[in-house]
Write a protein that holds these residues in place. Sequence first.
Motif, PDB file in Angstrom:
ATOM      1  N   ASP A   1       0.824  -1.212   0.000  1.00  0.00           N
ATOM      2  CA  ASP A   1       0.000   0.000   0.000  1.00  0.00           C
ATOM      3  C   ASP A   1       0.857   1.260   0.000  1.00  0.00           C
ATOM      4  O   ASP A   1       0.373   2.337  -0.362  1.00  0.00           O
ATOM      5  N   TYR A   2       2.117   1.112   0.419  1.00  0.00           N
ATOM      6  CA  TYR A   2       3.027   2.262   0.457  1.00  0.00           C
ATOM      7  C   TYR A   2       4.074   2.211  -0.656  1.00  0.00           C
ATOM      8  O   TYR A   2       5.028   2.996  -0.635  1.00  0.00           O
ATOM      9  N   ALA A   3       3.894   1.318  -1.609  1.00  0.00           N
ATOM     10  CA  ALA A   3       4.915   1.127  -2.652  1.00  0.00           C
ATOM     11  C   ALA A   3       5.158   2.396  -3.462  1.00  0.00           C
ATOM     12  O   ALA A   3       6.250   2.574  -4.015  1.00  0.00           O
ATOM     13  N   ASN A   4       4.179   3.288  -3.510  1.00  0.00           N
ATOM     14  CA  ASN A   4       4.339   4.496  -4.320  1.00  0.00           C
ATOM     15  C   ASN A   4       5.194   5.562  -3.651  1.00  0.00           C
ATOM     16  O   ASN A   4       5.426   6.621  -4.225  1.00  0.00           O
ATOM     17  N   VAL A   5       5.684   5.278  -2.410  1.00  0.00           N
ATOM     18  CA  VAL A   5       6.615   6.216  -1.771  1.00  0.00           C
ATOM     19  C   VAL A   5       7.879   5.526  -1.260  1.00  0.00           C
ATOM     20  O   VAL A   5       8.732   6.176  -0.648  1.00  0.00           O
ATOM     21  N   ILE A   6       8.034   4.232  -1.503  1.00  0.00           N
ATOM     22  CA  ILE A   6       9.211   3.495  -1.010  1.00  0.00           C
ATOM     23  C   ILE A   6      10.244   3.400  -2.128  1.00  0.00           C
ATOM     24  O   ILE A   6      10.084   2.641  -3.086  1.00  0.00           O
ATOM     25  N   LEU A   7      11.303   4.201  -1.990  1.00  0.00           N
ATOM     26  CA  LEU A   7      12.349   4.216  -3.010  1.00  0.00           C
ATOM     27  C   LEU A   7      13.130   2.904  -3.037  1.00  0.00           C
ATOM     28  O   LEU A   7      13.512   2.410  -4.096  1.00  0.00           O
ATOM     29  N   ALA A   8      13.392   2.349  -1.850  1.00  0.00           N
ATOM     30  CA  ALA A   8      14.224   1.151  -1.738  1.00  0.00           C
ATOM     31  C   ALA A   8      14.056   0.595  -0.327  1.00  0.00           C
ATOM     32  O   ALA A   8      13.410   1.213   0.523  1.00  0.00           O
ATOM     33  N   SER A   9      14.643  -0.554  -0.091  1.00  0.00           N
ATOM     34  CA  SER A   9      14.688  -1.145   1.246  1.00  0.00           C
ATOM     35  C   SER A   9      16.067  -1.738   1.476  1.00  0.00           C
ATOM     36  O   SER A   9      16.696  -2.247   0.544  1.00  0.00           O
ATOM     37  N   MET A  10      16.522  -1.652   2.727  1.00  0.00           N
ATOM     38  CA  MET A  10      17.756  -2.319   3.110  1.00  0.00           C
ATOM     39  C   MET A  10      17.358  -3.707   3.618  1.00  0.00           C
ATOM     40  O   MET A  10      16.944  -3.869   4.754  1.00  0.00           O
ATOM     41  N   VAL A  11      17.451  -4.681   2.732  1.00  0.00           N
ATOM     42  CA  VAL A  11      16.998  -6.031   3.055  1.00  0.00           C
ATOM     43  C   VAL A  11      18.067  -6.747   3.864  1.00  0.00           C
ATOM     44  O   VAL A  11      19.242  -6.789   3.490  1.00  0.00           O
ATOM     45  N   LYS A  12      17.641  -7.285   4.974  1.00  0.00           N
ATOM     46  CA  LYS A  12      18.510  -8.035   5.878  1.00  0.00           C
ATOM     47  C   LYS A  12      18.017  -9.476   5.875  1.00  0.00           C
ATOM     48  O   LYS A  12      16.906  -9.756   6.329  1.00  0.00           O
ATOM     49  N   HIS A  13      18.825 -10.382   5.384  1.00  0.00           N
ATOM     50  CA  HIS A  13      18.342 -11.727   5.093  1.00  0.00           C
ATOM     51  C   HIS A  13      18.337 -12.628   6.328  1.00  0.00           C
ATOM     52  O   HIS A  13      19.031 -13.655   6.379  1.00  0.00           O
ATOM     53  N   VAL A  14      17.503 -12.226   7.284  1.00  0.00           N
ATOM     54  CA  VAL A  14      17.258 -13.069   8.450  1.00  0.00           C
ATOM     55  C   VAL A  14      16.656 -14.397   8.005  1.00  0.00           C
ATOM     56  O   VAL A  14      16.901 -15.443   8.613  1.00  0.00           O
ATOM     57  N   ASP A  15      15.887 -14.351   6.914  1.00  0.00           N
ATOM     58  CA  ASP A  15      15.291 -15.587   6.385  1.00  0.00           C
ATOM     59  C   ASP A  15      16.363 -16.600   6.019  1.00  0.00           C
ATOM     60  O   ASP A  15      16.217 -17.803   6.299  1.00  0.00           O
ATOM     61  N   ASN A  16      17.454 -16.135   5.424  1.00  0.00           N
ATOM     62  CA  ASN A  16      18.528 -17.054   5.038  1.00  0.00           C
ATOM     63  C   ASN A  16      19.221 -17.656   6.253  1.00  0.00           C
ATOM     64  O   ASN A  16      19.611 -18.831   6.242  1.00  0.00           O
ATOM     65  N   ALA A  17      19.398 -16.851   7.305  1.00  0.00           N
ATOM     66  CA  ALA A  17      20.035 -17.363   8.522  1.00  0.00           C
ATOM     67  C   ALA A  17      19.187 -18.451   9.160  1.00  0.00           C
ATOM     68  O   ALA A  17      19.699 -19.502   9.578  1.00  0.00           O
ATOM     69  N   VAL A  18      17.878 -18.221   9.257  1.00  0.00           N
ATOM     70  CA  VAL A  18      16.975 -19.217   9.831  1.00  0.00           C
ATOM     71  C   VAL A  18      16.965 -20.477   8.972  1.00  0.00           C
ATOM     72  O   VAL A  18      17.088 -21.600   9.486  1.00  0.00           O
ATOM     73  N   PHE A  19      16.833 -20.299   7.673  1.00  0.00           N
ATOM     74  CA  PHE A  19      16.802 -21.451   6.770  1.00  0.00           C
ATOM     75  C   PHE A  19      18.105 -22.247   6.848  1.00  0.00           C
ATOM     76  O   PHE A  19      18.082 -23.484   6.917  1.00  0.00           O
ATOM     77  N   ARG A  20      19.219 -21.548   6.843  1.00  0.00           N
ATOM     78  CA  ARG A  20      20.526 -22.220   6.872  1.00  0.00           C
ATOM     79  C   ARG A  20      20.698 -23.043   8.149  1.00  0.00           C
ATOM     80  O   ARG A  20      21.202 -24.173   8.103  1.00  0.00           O
ATOM     81  N   SER A  21      20.260 -22.486   9.280  1.00  0.00           N
ATOM     82  CA  SER A  21      20.422 -23.216  10.534  1.00  0.00           C
ATOM     83  C   SER A  21      19.531 -24.457  10.569  1.00  0.00           C
ATOM     84  O   SER A  21      19.953 -25.518  11.050  1.00  0.00           O
ATOM     85  N   ILE A  22      18.316 -24.354  10.043  1.00  0.00           N
ATOM     86  CA  ILE A  22      17.413 -25.509  10.015  1.00  0.00           C
ATOM     87  C   ILE A  22      17.943 -26.565   9.055  1.00  0.00           C
ATOM     88  O   ILE A  22      17.939 -27.766   9.367  1.00  0.00           O
ATOM     89  N   ARG A  23      18.415 -26.120   7.905  1.00  0.00           N
ATOM     90  CA  ARG A  23      18.976 -27.074   6.936  1.00  0.00           C
ATOM     91  C   ARG A  23      20.149 -27.822   7.552  1.00  0.00           C
ATOM     92  O   ARG A  23      20.314 -29.024   7.325  1.00  0.00           O
ATOM     93  N   GLY A  24      20.964 -27.127   8.338  1.00  0.00           N
ATOM     94  CA  GLY A  24      22.090 -27.788   8.992  1.00  0.00           C
ATOM     95  C   GLY A  24      21.642 -28.908   9.912  1.00  0.00           C
ATOM     96  O   GLY A  24      22.269 -29.974   9.979  1.00  0.00           O
TER      97      GLY A  24
END
Length: 347
Positions: free
Chosen positions: A254-277
Amino acid sequence: MRALGGTAALGTTGFLQDSTTNVGMVYATGGLGDNSFNDMAHTGVQRAAEQFDVEFQNAEPGSPSDVTSLQRRFARSQNPDYDLICCIGFVQAEGLQRNAQRFRDQRFMVVDTVVEQPNVASYTFKEHQGSFQVGHLAGLMTTMDFSAGAGQTNDATTVGFVGGQEVPLIKKFEAGYMAGVKHANPDVDVLSAYAGSFSDPAQGQSIANSMYNNGADIIYHAAGGTGNGVFRAAQNQGRYGIGVDADQSQSLSDYANVILASMVKHVDNAVFRSIRGVVEGNFEGGSVNRLGLEQNGVEAVYGQQLGSEIPQEVKSALQQSERRIVNGEIEVPTAPAQVGQSTTTTQ
Protein backbone atom coordinates in the motif's frame (compact mmCIF):
# COMPACT_ATOMS: atom_id res chain seq x y z
CA MET A 1 -1.50 -15.68 17.20
CA ARG A 2 -0.28 -12.52 18.90
CA ALA A 3 0.58 -12.17 22.55
CA LEU A 4 -1.98 -10.21 24.53
CA GLY A 5 -1.84 -8.33 27.79
CA GLY A 6 1.91 -8.74 28.24
CA THR A 7 1.73 -12.53 28.17
CA ALA A 8 3.31 -14.85 25.65
CA ALA A 9 1.37 -16.76 23.03
CA LEU A 10 2.17 -20.06 21.36
CA GLY A 11 0.68 -21.00 18.01
CA THR A 12 1.20 -24.28 16.18
CA THR A 13 1.45 -25.00 12.48
CA GLY A 14 -0.17 -28.26 11.53
CA PHE A 15 0.25 -31.76 12.91
CA LEU A 16 3.58 -32.90 14.33
CA GLN A 17 4.93 -36.14 12.92
CA ASP A 18 7.47 -38.57 14.35
CA SER A 19 9.73 -38.24 11.31
CA THR A 20 9.79 -34.48 11.23
CA THR A 21 12.45 -32.03 12.28
CA ASN A 22 10.72 -29.90 14.91
CA VAL A 23 11.62 -26.23 15.22
CA GLY A 24 10.59 -23.74 17.89
CA MET A 25 10.56 -20.08 16.89
CA VAL A 26 10.91 -17.40 19.57
CA TYR A 27 10.43 -14.05 17.88
CA ALA A 28 11.53 -10.56 18.87
CA THR A 29 9.17 -8.29 20.75
CA GLY A 30 6.70 -6.74 18.35
CA GLY A 31 5.77 -10.19 17.07
CA LEU A 32 4.64 -11.37 13.68
CA GLY A 33 2.91 -9.02 11.29
CA ASP A 34 5.64 -6.36 11.43
CA ASN A 35 6.24 -6.77 7.66
CA SER A 36 9.91 -6.51 8.54
CA PHE A 37 12.32 -8.30 10.90
CA ASN A 38 10.11 -10.97 12.49
CA ASP A 39 8.28 -11.67 9.28
CA MET A 40 11.59 -12.25 7.49
CA ALA A 41 12.49 -14.87 10.12
CA HIS A 42 9.07 -16.44 9.60
CA THR A 43 9.71 -16.56 5.86
CA GLY A 44 12.89 -18.55 6.55
CA VAL A 45 11.18 -21.23 8.61
CA GLN A 46 8.31 -21.41 6.13
CA ARG A 47 10.81 -22.02 3.32
CA ALA A 48 12.42 -24.81 5.37
CA ALA A 49 9.00 -26.37 5.95
CA GLU A 50 8.34 -26.32 2.21
CA GLN A 51 11.67 -27.90 1.26
CA PHE A 52 12.21 -30.36 4.11
CA ASP A 53 10.15 -32.49 6.48
CA VAL A 54 9.93 -29.69 9.03
CA GLU A 55 7.20 -28.62 11.43
CA PHE A 56 7.46 -25.46 13.51
CA GLN A 57 5.76 -23.69 16.34
CA ASN A 58 5.72 -19.92 16.82
CA ALA A 59 6.12 -18.08 20.13
CA GLU A 60 5.58 -14.33 20.27
CA PRO A 61 6.77 -12.62 23.47
CA GLY A 62 4.49 -9.97 24.87
CA SER A 63 7.47 -8.28 26.50
CA PRO A 64 11.24 -8.87 26.77
CA SER A 65 10.71 -10.64 30.08
CA ASP A 66 8.81 -13.43 28.28
CA VAL A 67 11.73 -14.44 26.09
CA THR A 68 13.68 -16.57 28.56
CA SER A 69 10.63 -18.59 29.62
CA LEU A 70 9.63 -19.23 26.00
CA GLN A 71 13.10 -20.52 25.19
CA ARG A 72 12.92 -22.73 28.25
CA ARG A 73 9.45 -23.99 27.40
CA PHE A 74 10.63 -25.23 24.01
CA ALA A 75 13.80 -26.75 25.51
CA ARG A 76 11.81 -28.69 28.11
CA SER A 77 9.25 -30.01 25.65
CA GLN A 78 9.27 -33.74 24.97
CA ASN A 79 6.19 -33.94 22.77
CA PRO A 80 7.50 -32.80 20.46
CA ASP A 81 11.21 -32.85 21.25
CA TYR A 82 12.46 -29.74 19.44
CA ASP A 83 15.50 -30.34 17.26
CA LEU A 84 16.24 -26.61 17.04
CA ILE A 85 15.09 -23.47 18.80
CA CYS A 86 15.47 -20.27 16.75
CA CYS A 87 15.89 -17.15 18.89
CA ILE A 88 15.20 -14.00 16.89
CA GLY A 89 16.64 -10.67 18.01
CA PHE A 90 19.23 -9.20 20.38
CA VAL A 91 16.74 -9.31 23.27
CA GLN A 92 17.27 -13.10 23.35
CA ALA A 93 20.92 -12.93 24.44
CA GLU A 94 20.74 -12.92 28.23
CA GLY A 95 18.15 -15.66 28.51
CA LEU A 96 19.82 -17.80 25.89
CA GLN A 97 23.18 -17.60 27.64
CA ARG A 98 21.58 -19.25 30.66
CA ASN A 99 19.33 -21.67 28.81
CA ALA A 100 22.09 -22.90 26.49
CA GLN A 101 24.16 -23.84 29.56
CA ARG A 102 21.19 -25.42 31.28
CA PHE A 103 20.05 -27.46 28.26
CA ARG A 104 23.36 -28.52 26.80
CA ASP A 105 21.87 -31.15 24.48
CA GLN A 106 19.47 -28.65 22.93
CA ARG A 107 20.43 -26.94 19.67
CA PHE A 108 19.79 -23.19 19.43
CA MET A 109 20.39 -20.52 16.85
CA VAL A 110 20.26 -16.79 17.53
CA VAL A 111 20.02 -13.76 15.29
CA ASP A 112 21.53 -10.31 15.95
CA THR A 113 23.71 -11.28 18.90
CA VAL A 114 26.50 -13.70 19.79
CA VAL A 115 26.08 -16.36 22.46
CA GLU A 116 29.34 -18.25 22.83
CA GLN A 117 28.12 -21.72 23.69
CA PRO A 118 28.87 -24.98 21.82
CA ASN A 119 25.17 -25.65 21.22
CA VAL A 120 24.40 -22.20 19.78
CA ALA A 121 24.89 -20.99 16.20
CA SER A 122 25.05 -17.18 16.19
CA TYR A 123 24.18 -15.03 13.18
CA THR A 124 24.96 -11.33 13.02
CA PHE A 125 24.69 -8.96 10.09
CA LYS A 126 26.71 -6.05 8.79
CA GLU A 127 23.68 -3.76 8.81
CA HIS A 128 25.95 -0.74 8.52
CA GLN A 129 27.07 -1.89 5.06
CA GLY A 130 23.55 -2.19 3.66
CA SER A 131 22.55 1.04 5.38
CA PHE A 132 25.49 2.79 3.71
CA GLN A 133 24.02 1.77 0.37
CA VAL A 134 20.58 3.23 1.03
CA GLY A 135 22.22 6.30 2.59
CA HIS A 136 24.23 6.73 -0.59
CA LEU A 137 20.95 6.52 -2.52
CA ALA A 138 19.23 9.08 -0.29
CA GLY A 139 22.19 11.46 -0.40
CA LEU A 140 22.19 11.42 -4.20
CA MET A 141 18.42 11.61 -4.66
CA THR A 142 17.82 14.51 -2.27
CA THR A 143 20.03 16.75 -4.44
CA MET A 144 18.00 15.90 -7.57
CA ASP A 145 14.72 17.19 -8.92
CA PHE A 146 12.89 13.87 -8.73
CA SER A 147 9.19 13.10 -8.94
CA ALA A 148 7.64 9.64 -9.22
CA GLY A 149 4.81 7.72 -7.62
CA ALA A 150 3.16 9.73 -4.85
CA GLY A 151 6.25 11.72 -3.88
CA GLN A 152 8.80 14.26 -4.98
CA THR A 153 12.01 15.74 -3.64
CA ASN A 154 12.21 19.35 -2.45
CA ASP A 155 14.74 22.16 -2.69
CA ALA A 156 16.36 21.36 0.66
CA THR A 157 19.21 18.84 0.80
CA THR A 158 18.00 17.10 3.95
CA VAL A 159 17.19 13.46 4.73
CA GLY A 160 16.14 11.62 7.87
CA PHE A 161 16.62 8.48 9.93
CA VAL A 162 14.09 7.00 12.39
CA GLY A 163 15.28 4.28 14.74
CA GLY A 164 13.25 2.01 17.02
CA GLN A 165 15.06 1.58 20.32
CA GLU A 166 18.32 3.46 20.80
CA VAL A 167 20.58 0.43 21.20
CA PRO A 168 24.00 -0.40 19.67
CA LEU A 169 22.45 -2.62 16.98
CA ILE A 170 20.22 0.14 15.61
CA LYS A 171 23.08 2.62 15.92
CA LYS A 172 24.82 0.50 13.26
CA PHE A 173 21.96 1.24 10.85
CA GLU A 174 22.12 4.93 11.72
CA ALA A 175 25.91 5.15 11.33
CA GLY A 176 25.98 3.34 8.00
CA TYR A 177 23.15 5.47 6.65
CA MET A 178 24.82 8.71 7.73
CA ALA A 179 28.11 7.61 6.19
CA GLY A 180 26.41 6.75 2.91
CA VAL A 181 24.66 10.10 2.80
CA LYS A 182 27.93 11.95 3.44
CA HIS A 183 29.69 9.80 0.83
CA ALA A 184 27.16 11.03 -1.72
CA ASN A 185 27.35 14.65 -0.63
CA PRO A 186 28.96 15.96 2.58
CA ASP A 187 26.66 18.99 2.54
CA VAL A 188 23.45 16.98 3.00
CA ASP A 189 21.92 17.33 6.46
CA VAL A 190 20.76 14.18 8.29
CA LEU A 191 17.98 14.44 10.87
CA SER A 192 17.91 11.47 13.23
CA ALA A 193 15.61 10.42 16.06
CA TYR A 194 14.47 7.35 17.97
CA ALA A 195 10.89 6.32 18.69
CA GLY A 196 11.72 4.17 21.72
CA SER A 197 9.69 1.27 20.32
CA PHE A 198 9.57 -1.15 17.41
CA SER A 199 5.76 -1.32 17.48
CA ASP A 200 4.46 2.26 17.61
CA PRO A 201 3.44 3.44 14.11
CA ALA A 202 1.81 6.57 15.52
CA GLN A 203 5.12 7.68 17.03
CA GLY A 204 6.91 6.83 13.80
CA GLN A 205 4.46 8.97 11.87
CA SER A 206 4.83 11.85 14.31
CA ILE A 207 8.63 11.83 14.09
CA ALA A 208 8.56 11.54 10.30
CA ASN A 209 6.08 14.42 9.98
CA SER A 210 8.43 16.57 12.04
CA MET A 211 11.37 15.65 9.80
CA TYR A 212 9.46 16.28 6.59
CA ASN A 213 8.31 19.64 7.98
CA ASN A 214 11.98 20.42 8.71
CA GLY A 215 13.03 19.86 5.10
CA ALA A 216 13.65 16.11 4.78
CA ASP A 217 12.36 14.54 1.60
CA ILE A 218 13.63 10.97 2.17
CA ILE A 219 13.54 9.08 5.49
CA TYR A 220 15.09 5.68 6.22
CA HIS A 221 13.72 3.74 9.16
CA ALA A 222 15.14 0.90 11.22
CA ALA A 223 12.17 0.66 13.52
CA GLY A 224 10.15 -2.48 12.78
CA GLY A 225 6.41 -1.86 12.87
CA THR A 226 7.04 1.74 13.97
CA GLY A 227 8.31 2.35 10.45
CA ASN A 228 4.83 1.86 9.00
CA GLY A 229 4.07 5.32 10.35
CA VAL A 230 7.04 6.74 8.45
CA PHE A 231 5.55 5.53 5.17
CA ARG A 232 2.12 6.89 6.12
CA ALA A 233 3.69 10.28 6.75
CA ALA A 234 5.55 10.08 3.43
CA GLN A 235 2.30 9.52 1.55
CA ASN A 236 0.52 12.31 3.41
CA GLN A 237 3.34 14.76 2.71
CA GLY A 238 4.23 13.65 -0.80
CA ARG A 239 7.77 12.58 0.14
CA TYR A 240 9.73 9.30 0.23
CA GLY A 241 10.70 6.52 2.60
CA ILE A 242 13.27 3.72 2.64
CA GLY A 243 12.31 0.38 4.18
CA VAL A 244 14.26 -2.10 6.25
CA ASP A 245 14.81 -5.84 6.76
CA ALA A 246 12.36 -6.92 4.02
CA ASP A 247 11.53 -5.44 0.63
CA GLN A 248 8.81 -3.30 2.14
CA SER A 249 7.51 -2.16 -1.22
CA GLN A 250 6.28 -5.77 -1.42
CA SER A 251 5.44 -6.53 2.22
CA LEU A 252 3.71 -3.14 2.59
CA SER A 253 2.51 -2.73 -0.97
CA ASP A 254 0.00 0.00 0.00
CA TYR A 255 3.03 2.26 0.46
CA ALA A 256 4.92 1.13 -2.65
CA ASN A 257 4.34 4.50 -4.32
CA VAL A 258 6.62 6.22 -1.77
CA ILE A 259 9.21 3.49 -1.01
CA LEU A 260 12.35 4.22 -3.01
CA ALA A 261 14.22 1.15 -1.74
CA SER A 262 14.69 -1.14 1.25
CA MET A 263 17.76 -2.32 3.11
CA VAL A 264 17.00 -6.03 3.06
CA LYS A 265 18.51 -8.04 5.88
CA HIS A 266 18.34 -11.73 5.09
CA VAL A 267 17.26 -13.07 8.45
CA ASP A 268 15.29 -15.59 6.38
CA ASN A 269 18.53 -17.05 5.04
CA ALA A 270 20.04 -17.36 8.52
CA VAL A 271 16.98 -19.22 9.83
CA PHE A 272 16.80 -21.45 6.77
CA ARG A 273 20.53 -22.22 6.87
CA SER A 274 20.42 -23.22 10.53
CA ILE A 275 17.41 -25.51 10.01
CA ARG A 276 18.98 -27.07 6.94
CA GLY A 277 22.09 -27.79 8.99
CA VAL A 278 20.00 -29.73 11.51
CA VAL A 279 18.14 -31.63 8.77
CA GLU A 280 21.39 -32.55 7.00
CA GLY A 281 23.27 -33.39 10.19
CA ASN A 282 25.83 -30.58 10.07
CA PHE A 283 24.48 -28.02 12.52
CA GLU A 284 27.11 -25.33 13.17
CA GLY A 285 27.03 -25.22 16.96
CA GLY A 286 29.47 -22.75 18.46
CA SER A 287 29.87 -20.86 15.18
CA VAL A 288 29.59 -17.10 14.70
CA ASN A 289 28.40 -16.14 11.23
CA ARG A 290 28.78 -12.49 10.21
CA LEU A 291 26.87 -11.72 7.02
CA GLY A 292 27.45 -8.56 4.99
CA LEU A 293 27.23 -7.38 1.39
CA GLU A 294 29.76 -9.94 0.23
CA GLN A 295 27.80 -12.86 1.74
CA ASN A 296 24.43 -11.48 0.51
CA GLY A 297 23.46 -11.03 4.15
CA VAL A 298 22.34 -7.46 3.45
CA GLU A 299 21.53 -5.60 0.25
CA ALA A 300 19.84 -2.49 -1.06
CA VAL A 301 16.76 -3.43 -3.08
CA TYR A 302 14.94 -0.84 -5.20
CA GLY A 303 11.22 -0.39 -4.72
CA GLN A 304 8.92 -2.47 -6.89
CA GLN A 305 7.03 0.57 -8.16
CA LEU A 306 9.67 3.30 -8.04
CA GLY A 307 12.87 1.40 -8.81
CA SER A 308 12.54 1.79 -12.57
CA GLU A 309 12.25 5.57 -12.13
CA ILE A 310 15.53 5.97 -10.25
CA PRO A 311 18.18 7.36 -12.64
CA GLN A 312 20.76 4.92 -13.95
CA GLU A 313 23.57 7.21 -12.84
CA VAL A 314 22.41 6.72 -9.25
CA LYS A 315 22.25 2.94 -9.62
CA SER A 316 25.73 2.89 -11.16
CA ALA A 317 27.10 4.94 -8.26
CA LEU A 318 25.62 2.44 -5.78
CA GLN A 319 27.14 -0.48 -7.68
CA GLN A 320 30.53 1.21 -7.45
CA SER A 321 30.27 1.92 -3.71
CA GLU A 322 29.13 -1.66 -3.07
CA ARG A 323 32.23 -2.98 -4.87
CA ARG A 324 34.45 -0.64 -2.86
CA ILE A 325 32.92 -1.79 0.44
CA VAL A 326 33.35 -5.46 -0.47
CA ASN A 327 36.93 -4.81 -1.58
CA GLY A 328 37.74 -3.02 1.66
CA GLU A 329 38.32 0.37 0.01
CA ILE A 330 35.44 1.85 2.01
CA GLU A 331 35.29 0.97 5.70
CA VAL A 332 31.79 1.66 6.94
CA PRO A 333 31.52 2.99 10.52
CA THR A 334 29.34 1.28 13.12
CA ALA A 335 28.72 4.25 15.43
CA PRO A 336 27.30 7.67 14.50
CA ALA A 337 30.12 9.44 16.33
CA GLN A 338 32.54 7.92 13.82
CA VAL A 339 30.72 9.85 11.09
CA GLY A 340 31.20 13.06 13.04
CA GLN A 341 27.53 13.48 13.84
CA SER A 342 25.45 12.59 16.88
CA THR A 343 21.75 11.80 16.98
CA THR A 344 19.50 14.81 16.58
CA THR A 345 16.10 14.71 18.27
CA THR A 346 13.54 16.49 16.10
CA GLN A 347 10.57 16.04 18.44
